[in-house]
Design a protein around this motif. Structure first.
Motif, PDB file in Angstrom:
ATOM      1  N   LEU A  55       7.806   9.521  50.728  1.00 54.61           N
ATOM      2  CA  LEU A  55       9.103   9.003  50.300  1.00 54.61           C
ATOM      3  C   LEU A  55      10.220   9.758  51.019  1.00 54.61           C
ATOM      4  O   LEU A  55      10.243  10.980  51.029  1.00 54.61           O
ATOM      5  CB  LEU A  55       9.254   9.168  48.789  1.00 54.61           C
ATOM      6  N   VAL A  56      11.148   9.008  51.637  1.00 54.01           N
ATOM      7  CA  VAL A  56      12.254   9.655  52.338  1.00 54.01           C
ATOM      8  C   VAL A  56      13.614   9.255  51.783  1.00 54.01           C
ATOM      9  O   VAL A  56      14.616   9.920  52.060  1.00 54.01           O
ATOM     10  CB  VAL A  56      12.201   9.363  53.861  1.00 54.01           C
ATOM     11  N   LYS A  59      18.130  17.388  53.700  1.00 58.20           N
ATOM     12  CA  LYS A  59      19.180  16.465  53.253  1.00 58.20           C
ATOM     13  C   LYS A  59      19.156  16.305  51.748  1.00 58.20           C
ATOM     14  O   LYS A  59      20.219  16.245  51.104  1.00 58.20           O
ATOM     15  CB  LYS A  59      18.981  15.109  53.943  1.00 58.20           C
ATOM     16  N   ALA A  60      17.953  16.243  51.163  1.00 58.97           N
ATOM     17  CA  ALA A  60      17.834  16.065  49.715  1.00 58.97           C
ATOM     18  C   ALA A  60      18.379  17.259  48.949  1.00 58.97           C
ATOM     19  O   ALA A  60      18.860  17.125  47.823  1.00 58.97           O
ATOM     20  CB  ALA A  60      16.369  15.831  49.339  1.00 58.97           C
ATOM     21  N   GLN A  61      18.317  18.443  49.563  1.00 55.53           N
ATOM     22  CA  GLN A  61      18.794  19.660  48.898  1.00 55.53           C
ATOM     23  C   GLN A  61      20.288  19.861  49.030  1.00 55.53           C
ATOM     24  O   GLN A  61      20.876  20.649  48.287  1.00 55.53           O
ATOM     25  CB  GLN A  61      18.053  20.878  49.481  1.00 55.53           C
ATOM     26  N   LEU A  95      19.460   5.916  58.440  1.00 60.53           N
ATOM     27  CA  LEU A  95      18.313   6.824  58.462  1.00 60.53           C
ATOM     28  C   LEU A  95      17.804   7.077  59.881  1.00 60.53           C
ATOM     29  O   LEU A  95      17.619   8.229  60.293  1.00 60.53           O
ATOM     30  CB  LEU A  95      17.220   6.232  57.573  1.00 60.53           C
ATOM     31  N   ILE A  96      17.560   6.012  60.643  1.00 59.25           N
ATOM     32  CA  ILE A  96      17.029   6.165  61.994  1.00 59.25           C
ATOM     33  C   ILE A  96      17.993   6.921  62.902  1.00 59.25           C
ATOM     34  O   ILE A  96      17.581   7.851  63.625  1.00 59.25           O
ATOM     35  CB  ILE A  96      16.647   4.796  62.591  1.00 59.25           C
ATOM     36  N   PRO A  97      19.298   6.594  62.927  1.00 60.60           N
ATOM     37  CA  PRO A  97      20.208   7.391  63.750  1.00 60.60           C
ATOM     38  C   PRO A  97      20.185   8.876  63.407  1.00 60.60           C
ATOM     39  O   PRO A  97      20.226   9.725  64.305  1.00 60.60           O
ATOM     40  CB  PRO A  97      21.584   6.768  63.453  1.00 60.60           C
ATOM     41  N   GLU A  98      20.116   9.199  62.115  1.00 68.84           N
ATOM     42  CA  GLU A  98      20.060  10.606  61.709  1.00 68.84           C
ATOM     43  C   GLU A  98      18.820  11.295  62.277  1.00 68.84           C
ATOM     44  O   GLU A  98      18.889  12.405  62.799  1.00 68.84           O
ATOM     45  CB  GLU A  98      20.038  10.712  60.181  1.00 68.84           C
ATOM     46  N   VAL A  99      17.679  10.617  62.160  1.00 68.72           N
ATOM     47  CA  VAL A  99      16.424  11.204  62.641  1.00 68.72           C
ATOM     48  C   VAL A  99      16.450  11.375  64.159  1.00 68.72           C
ATOM     49  O   VAL A  99      15.974  12.382  64.690  1.00 68.72           O
ATOM     50  CB  VAL A  99      15.222  10.330  62.214  1.00 68.72           C
ATOM     51  N   LEU A 100      17.010  10.404  64.863  1.00 62.98           N
ATOM     52  CA  LEU A 100      17.057  10.497  66.324  1.00 62.98           C
ATOM     53  C   LEU A 100      17.968  11.632  66.787  1.00 62.98           C
ATOM     54  O   LEU A 100      17.675  12.298  67.783  1.00 62.98           O
ATOM     55  CB  LEU A 100      17.525   9.171  66.914  1.00 62.98           C
ATOM     56  N   ALA A 160      10.288  15.008  58.282  1.00 63.05           N
ATOM     57  CA  ALA A 160      10.083  15.411  56.888  1.00 63.05           C
ATOM     58  C   ALA A 160      10.982  16.587  56.534  1.00 63.05           C
ATOM     59  O   ALA A 160      11.577  16.632  55.441  1.00 63.05           O
ATOM     60  CB  ALA A 160       8.613  15.768  56.659  1.00 63.05           C
ATOM     61  N   ASP A 161      11.100  17.539  57.441  1.00 62.52           N
ATOM     62  CA  ASP A 161      11.969  18.697  57.204  1.00 62.52           C
ATOM     63  C   ASP A 161      13.424  18.257  57.119  1.00 62.52           C
ATOM     64  O   ASP A 161      14.186  18.753  56.284  1.00 62.52           O
ATOM     65  CB  ASP A 161      11.775  19.715  58.327  1.00 62.52           C
TER      66      ASP A 161
END
Length: 299
Positions: free
Chosen positions: A160-161, A296-298, A106-111, A290-291
């Motif tokens: 929730l992420v 990713k959820a979609q 998760l963190i690598p993706e966000v960074l 959040a975006d």
């Protein structure tokens, strides 16, 4: 003190060496331009231009002043741009707490997303268990947290992420390894490596709730804070454990995992922040993250 408007008029005129063209570049008429330059010369106490007929050229003082005047205007524009970017959260520092589970993917993706969309924000990472992140918010040591949602006396907001199923970790060769799925009742009286009721509070309460609902009473041999240590004890044959599915990413030898039959309890990962925070950089990073998760959820 120098007037930037006057300096801007001087630089335009010094570059064009023609007051009419300089005035046109600045969307003004020639008389006001000449007036501004005259005021600048009076302020400096020097002549910046020589006017010979219709010809205009820089004096020695004008040549000297032009280099510094150009740098001054550039610095002014950079300062304006920087403060506007800061007001929109495009620059600044964001301190992020994250759990070991969040640090795996998760963190690598966000960074990566932040480096692309918010390249001027400085990110400081702190790996902390969920309970420690709640404490870090209280001490104003982090701005955002990626943690298991826990109750807090502070005014924290949670989003929730991610969520994942809980699974059973077994030492290789255990009798239950012969099953594709394991019913919770099969864990009754089994040696069990349990999460700590303090530092592992989120999983402790979730797992205890599951076991109590099925009237299952394992034999708790150890209470441990961290997933890697639980896996190490399971590998050593000291008991079984219930862990989030992401624990499989640690790739421990001699540990096998099985789904829990007829059970839908999941482990949640949330992004948290103080409700009263007013740092534009934090807000910009939070909205970007959040975006990212929504996209990713979609997909």
């Amino acid at each position: 003190m120098l007037d930037l408007g006057q300096v801007r008029c001087f630089v335009a005129a010094a570059t064009e060496l023609n007051f009419r063209r300089a005035a046109a570049l600045l969307n003004m008429t020639q008389p006001p331009l000449s007036r501004q330059i005259h005021l600048l010369e009076e302020n400096l106490g020097v002549k910046l231009f020589e006017r010979i007929g219709r010809t205009v050229k820089l004096t020695t003082e004008g040549h000297v002043f032009l280099a510094d005047a150009s740098r001054l205007l550039n610095l002014s524009e950079q300062a304006e741009s920087a403060v506007r970017r800061a007001s929109k959260g495009k620059t600044g520092r964001v301190r992020i707490g994250f759990t070991g589970a969040a640090g795996y993917e998760l963190i690598p993706e966000v960074l990566v997303a932040a480096r692309r969309e918010l390249p001027d924000i400085d990110v400081v990472l702190l790996e902390l268990i969920s309970v420690a992140q709640i404490e870090a918010f209280a001490a104003n040591a982090i701005d955002l947290g990626f943690l298991r949602p826990l109750p807090s006396r502070q005014k924290l907001e949670f989003q929730l992420v991610d969520r994942e199923p809980l699974i059973v970790a077994l030492p290789a060769g255990h009798a239950l390894c012969g099953h594709e799925e394991i019913a919770l009742r099969q864990l009754d009286q089994q040696p069990f490596i349990m999460h700590s009721p303090t530092h592992g509070k989120y999983f402790y309460e979730r797992i205890m709730g599951m076991l109590a609902a099925e009237e299952v009473n394992p034999h708790f041999t150890q209470y441990i804070d961290q997933t890697p240590t639980i896996l190490s004890l399971v590998r050593a044959g000291l008991g079984v454990g219930i862990l989030p599915a992401s624990a499989q990413r640690f790739h421990y030898d001699n540990v096998e995992f099985r789904l829990i039959a007829n059970h839908s309890v999941q482990a949640e990962m949330s992004m948290a922040w103080r409700a009263d925070q007013d740092n534009p950089a934090v807000t910009a990073f939070r909205l970007m993250a959040a975006d990212h998760f929504a996209t990713k959820a979609q997909s």
